[in-house]
Design a protein around this motif. Sequence first.
Motif, PDB file in Angstrom:
ATOM      1  N   SER A  47       1.366  11.592   1.437  1.00 52.96           N
ATOM      2  CA  SER A  47       0.911  11.008   2.700  1.00 52.96           C
ATOM      3  C   SER A  47      -0.427  11.605   3.138  1.00 52.96           C
ATOM      4  O   SER A  47      -1.229  10.919   3.775  1.00 52.96           O
ATOM      5  CB  SER A  47       1.976  11.160   3.796  1.00 52.96           C
ATOM      6  OG  SER A  47       2.033  12.477   4.280  1.00 52.96           O
ATOM      7  N   ALA A  51      -2.883   9.611   1.335  1.00 55.67           N
ATOM      8  CA  ALA A  51      -2.996   8.296   1.983  1.00 55.67           C
ATOM      9  C   ALA A  51      -3.823   8.398   3.266  1.00 55.67           C
ATOM     10  O   ALA A  51      -4.665   7.549   3.553  1.00 55.67           O
ATOM     11  CB  ALA A  51      -1.604   7.749   2.294  1.00 55.67           C
ATOM     12  N   GLN A  52      -3.578   9.440   4.023  1.00 56.93           N
ATOM     13  CA  GLN A  52      -4.316   9.629   5.282  1.00 56.93           C
ATOM     14  C   GLN A  52      -5.819   9.772   5.017  1.00 56.93           C
ATOM     15  O   GLN A  52      -6.647   9.153   5.690  1.00 56.93           O
ATOM     16  CB  GLN A  52      -3.795  10.889   5.990  1.00 56.93           C
ATOM     17  CG  GLN A  52      -4.409  11.136   7.351  1.00 56.93           C
ATOM     18  CD  GLN A  52      -3.924  12.455   7.941  1.00 56.93           C
ATOM     19  OE1 GLN A  52      -4.068  13.510   7.327  1.00 56.93           O
ATOM     20  NE2 GLN A  52      -3.334  12.388   9.122  1.00 56.93           N
ATOM     21  N   ALA A  93      -1.086  12.087  -6.031  1.00 56.54           N
ATOM     22  CA  ALA A  93      -1.372  10.782  -5.426  1.00 56.54           C
ATOM     23  C   ALA A  93      -2.860  10.442  -5.417  1.00 56.54           C
ATOM     24  O   ALA A  93      -3.267   9.508  -4.725  1.00 56.54           O
ATOM     25  CB  ALA A  93      -0.821  10.746  -4.006  1.00 56.54           C
ATOM     26  N   GLU A 131      -7.409   8.735   2.462  1.00 56.02           N
ATOM     27  CA  GLU A 131      -7.938   7.501   1.884  1.00 56.02           C
ATOM     28  C   GLU A 131      -8.249   6.497   2.987  1.00 56.02           C
ATOM     29  O   GLU A 131      -9.160   5.674   2.857  1.00 56.02           O
ATOM     30  CB  GLU A 131      -6.952   6.933   0.877  1.00 56.02           C
ATOM     31  CG  GLU A 131      -7.617   6.002  -0.108  1.00 56.02           C
ATOM     32  CD  GLU A 131      -6.613   5.384  -1.081  1.00 56.02           C
ATOM     33  OE1 GLU A 131      -7.024   5.051  -2.189  1.00 56.02           O
ATOM     34  OE2 GLU A 131      -5.429   5.229  -0.711  1.00 56.02           O
ATOM     35  N   ARG A 142       1.039   4.093  10.727  1.00 55.36           N
ATOM     36  CA  ARG A 142      -0.127   3.301  10.312  1.00 55.36           C
ATOM     37  C   ARG A 142      -1.253   3.376  11.340  1.00 55.36           C
ATOM     38  O   ARG A 142      -2.423   3.325  11.009  1.00 55.36           O
ATOM     39  CB  ARG A 142       0.289   1.837  10.150  1.00 55.36           C
ATOM     40  CG  ARG A 142       0.285   1.376   8.707  1.00 55.36           C
ATOM     41  CD  ARG A 142       0.593  -0.092   8.598  1.00 55.36           C
ATOM     42  NE  ARG A 142       1.927  -0.344   8.060  1.00 55.36           N
ATOM     43  CZ  ARG A 142       2.308  -0.059   6.823  1.00 55.36           C
ATOM     44  NH1 ARG A 142       1.462   0.502   5.984  1.00 55.36           N
ATOM     45  NH2 ARG A 142       3.528  -0.319   6.418  1.00 55.36           N
ATOM     46  N   VAL A 193       3.955   6.634   3.938  1.00 59.89           N
ATOM     47  CA  VAL A 193       4.867   7.136   2.914  1.00 59.89           C
ATOM     48  C   VAL A 193       6.232   7.338   3.570  1.00 59.89           C
ATOM     49  O   VAL A 193       6.312   7.857   4.682  1.00 59.89           O
ATOM     50  CB  VAL A 193       4.348   8.473   2.327  1.00 59.89           C
ATOM     51  CG1 VAL A 193       5.357   9.067   1.357  1.00 59.89           C
ATOM     52  CG2 VAL A 193       3.000   8.255   1.642  1.00 59.89           C
ATOM     53  N   ARG A 221      -6.629   3.842   4.293  1.00 56.88           N
ATOM     54  CA  ARG A 221      -6.331   2.409   4.188  1.00 56.88           C
ATOM     55  C   ARG A 221      -5.110   2.012   5.018  1.00 56.88           C
ATOM     56  O   ARG A 221      -4.623   0.889   4.921  1.00 56.88           O
ATOM     57  CB  ARG A 221      -6.074   2.016   2.725  1.00 56.88           C
ATOM     58  CG  ARG A 221      -7.333   2.058   1.858  1.00 56.88           C
ATOM     59  CD  ARG A 221      -7.101   1.331   0.539  1.00 56.88           C
ATOM     60  NE  ARG A 221      -5.942   1.847  -0.184  1.00 56.88           N
ATOM     61  CZ  ARG A 221      -4.967   1.079  -0.685  1.00 56.88           C
ATOM     62  NH1 ARG A 221      -4.998  -0.227  -0.566  1.00 56.88           N
ATOM     63  NH2 ARG A 221      -3.961   1.640  -1.324  1.00 56.88           N
ATOM     64  N   ARG A 228       0.814  -1.214   0.000  1.00 57.49           N
ATOM     65  CA  ARG A 228       0.000   0.000   0.000  1.00 57.49           C
ATOM     66  C   ARG A 228       0.844   1.260   0.000  1.00 57.49           C
ATOM     67  O   ARG A 228       0.388   2.338  -0.332  1.00 57.49           O
ATOM     68  CB  ARG A 228      -0.848   0.067   1.282  1.00 57.49           C
ATOM     69  CG  ARG A 228      -1.897  -0.958   1.443  1.00 57.49           C
ATOM     70  CD  ARG A 228      -2.414  -0.940   2.884  1.00 57.49           C
ATOM     71  NE  ARG A 228      -1.418  -1.459   3.832  1.00 57.49           N
ATOM     72  CZ  ARG A 228      -1.604  -1.554   5.143  1.00 57.49           C
ATOM     73  NH1 ARG A 228      -2.739  -1.142   5.677  1.00 57.49           N
ATOM     74  NH2 ARG A 228      -0.677  -2.052   5.930  1.00 57.49           N
ATOM     75  N   ASP A 229       2.082   1.110   0.475  1.00 63.44           N
ATOM     76  CA  ASP A 229       2.895   2.269   0.819  1.00 63.44           C
ATOM     77  C   ASP A 229       3.581   2.877  -0.406  1.00 63.44           C
ATOM     78  O   ASP A 229       3.640   2.261  -1.466  1.00 63.44           O
ATOM     79  CB  ASP A 229       3.938   1.869   1.854  1.00 63.44           C
ATOM     80  CG  ASP A 229       3.301   1.277   3.109  1.00 63.44           C
ATOM     81  OD1 ASP A 229       2.120   1.603   3.376  1.00 63.44           O
ATOM     82  OD2 ASP A 229       3.975   0.481   3.792  1.00 63.44           O
ATOM     83  N   GLN A 230       4.090   4.070  -0.217  1.00 63.59           N
ATOM     84  CA  GLN A 230       4.848   4.735  -1.282  1.00 63.59           C
ATOM     85  C   GLN A 230       6.184   5.213  -0.729  1.00 63.59           C
ATOM     86  O   GLN A 230       6.288   5.607   0.437  1.00 63.59           O
ATOM     87  CB  GLN A 230       4.077   5.944  -1.839  1.00 63.59           C
ATOM     88  CG  GLN A 230       2.849   5.599  -2.676  1.00 63.59           C
ATOM     89  CD  GLN A 230       3.195   4.999  -4.047  1.00 63.59           C
ATOM     90  OE1 GLN A 230       4.350   5.008  -4.497  1.00 63.59           O
ATOM     91  NE2 GLN A 230       2.176   4.456  -4.721  1.00 63.59           N
ATOM     92  N   ALA A 237      -2.078   3.252   4.704  1.00 67.10           N
ATOM     93  CA  ALA A 237      -0.819   3.328   3.957  1.00 67.10           C
ATOM     94  C   ALA A 237       0.094   4.380   4.585  1.00 67.10           C
ATOM     95  O   ALA A 237      -0.377   5.377   5.138  1.00 67.10           O
ATOM     96  CB  ALA A 237      -1.096   3.681   2.501  1.00 67.10           C
TER      97      ALA A 237
END
Lengths: 312, 326, 102
Positions: free
Chosen positions: A122, A125-126, B75, A128, A220, A134, A130, A53-55, A132
Amino acid sequence: MPDRPDPVDLLRSMLLIRKFEEALAFQPDRGFQLLSSGEEAVAVGVCAALDDRDQLLSSGRSIGPALARGIEPHLVMAELLGKISGPNRGKGGRGHLASPDDGFFGAHAVVGGNLSIAAGVSLAAQLEGRGAVVACIFGDGACGAGALHETLNIAALWKLPLIFVCDNNGFSISTPVARGVAAERLSDLAIPFGIPRRTVDGMDVFAVYEAAREFADVARRGDGPGFLECRSERFASHSTSTRETRSNEELAAARERCPILHLGARLEADGTLDAAGRSALEKDVEELVSRAIRFSGEAPRPSPDDALSDVV
Amino acid sequence: MSSRRLFFNEAIARALAEEMEREDKLVVLGQDVGAYGGAYKEFAGLYERFGAQRVRDTPVAEAATIGIALGAAAAGLRTLVSITYMDFLILGLEPLVNYAAKARYKTGGAVRVPAVVKTTAGAKGQGVAHAQCIESWLMGVPGLKVVAPSNPADAYGLLKTSLREEGPVVFVDHKRLFSTAGEVPETNEVSMPLGKAAIVRPGTDVTLAAHSYAVRIAVEAAERLEPAGVSCEVIDLRTLAPLDVESIGESVARTRALVTLEEGQPACGVGSEVAFRVRERLDVGIRVARVAARPAPVSSNAVLEAEVLPDAARVVETTLTLLEGR
Amino acid sequence: MIFTLVVPGPIEDVEEIRVLEWHGEPGRRFAPGDVVVELETHKAIVEIRAAQAGILRRILHPEGSWQRLGEPLAILSDAESEPLPATPELGGKEWAVEFQIT
């Protein structure tokens, strides 16, 4: 993700970077490159703490991070050599290599320039949600840049799932870190922002992994960023076209700390990887590298018309 | 089509509210954009409606804020980042110019940055570092689009279009425009493409090309020139990159005379680019002149500010001189 | 005597306003200090208070409508029975008001 990575996988990953770069150095048309040799444990240790999931984002010293993240070596080589079979059709090269589908969001060859971009990734991602995280690898040179301090502040305020990974190889081209950054320990730069921090031996892949894993778990859980300083050594000058400023003695001392040497010796000593196993591993890696050279050698260059595509 | 009269800042807020309603991934970031509603109330109501996650106040850190907005857009979000004054956009040019504008190109199409950087240009008594119109700096950056509306309907239409673009757009408004009002269509549709200029006043003797607040000055000058027997066609550029050279060229082909007008500096300005591109396009002789700020900083001192800024009187004088001996 | 309530000014930056709320119907008698009408600019509310007594006779611009600075908003008079001019916009002298921007 397994609780603890297989040490042989980590050794393989570091060996791949080393042998890949050795082969790259022999390519007559390799152009301007920044090598990761000596700093393999930083990228490999960090990537061992990331999952699908990560970047990961990197500075322009991208070869180690890109390979550690799992982009196929032949594709990386094609990109570095300016072939259209690269993930970026040969337009990005080492400085801007990116393959978000592989979890490598990309390199950005402006010192400190990847930090706020990584914070943005990030934030996405936050939102979203899930889980994930970064990671962003930057050099010690970036620690003098305002971009780091602005980004640390916002990352702390917003509890972004972001791991700041400072690959402190001791030099910004010719300037030793002691003359470039006033802080004695670079991870101390995180203190005023209340961001948890660690400084580890960047030549010890497990030390890097364990600290990165700890910060990844924290991020996470939604508890915000971490700052990981990895003290590493670069085995060559800043770039393939930069003059070396260190003496032979200094370089020899740096090479004494080789992360591959140390992990290899440890695995041999504890019986994890005997001589036969080691040579099989080396052969595997060499085959990957040969394939990368073959593939990129045969891959076409872009046509001049490609200079004007994908602009707007 | 029915319409409703709105202030310029209300047109921006309405466009954003509609787009945020339509697109869950659209996030607004910037200083004072939250409960305060924006320095010019152009974000009024968004925080109450969409909450702190999607309408995010940021610290005074333009460089990182722009980078975060662009990285988040790369992203998978869509973002609008507000930079209160265009002078401060300079602090964030690194992520904008080096990352976002080139992201699609340098990744061979693997990364796109669907973000809008909204910023306010123009002088209004706040001094040398709160006054600049530097949109021409951005016109030469491959990969950037630059939009600069002059009225509420265009602000609404162009912002909505910009928020649906796949690459970065710099949306430039102007301090003196927020208090102006105009009819804005009631439709929620996106129908105003980027890269299309508008003829706001037809004429036959000379083409006046301007953007943003300067369009109002151009119209005022055209009104003053009419009694003197000079018929001005006023063109609102609306988008600076891409530039609608076709429409401007078509107008100048008829009038054979072009006066460009902008509040920014003349050297390497919007006007010099417009004039050159029009000349390249036309195979007939044309007369060209430009009106811009005088080559000096714009002071907060009212006397000095007025002297440096272009006004209708200078446009009239320049136009009459250009057309002398026609 | 017949008076006209006009949009007062100058108000910095403002050319045009929107009528937010009338405080009273035609026929209401205003004393000095009473709020007569609230106007909206692009970022503020302008509260118009009577600076003289008067009876609101006709609202020329209802809530939600627009008017420029210096232009008429309403007709007032001293006495209830005074006949209004045929073209109300031209009627009377300017009614004295005070205004506050918030």
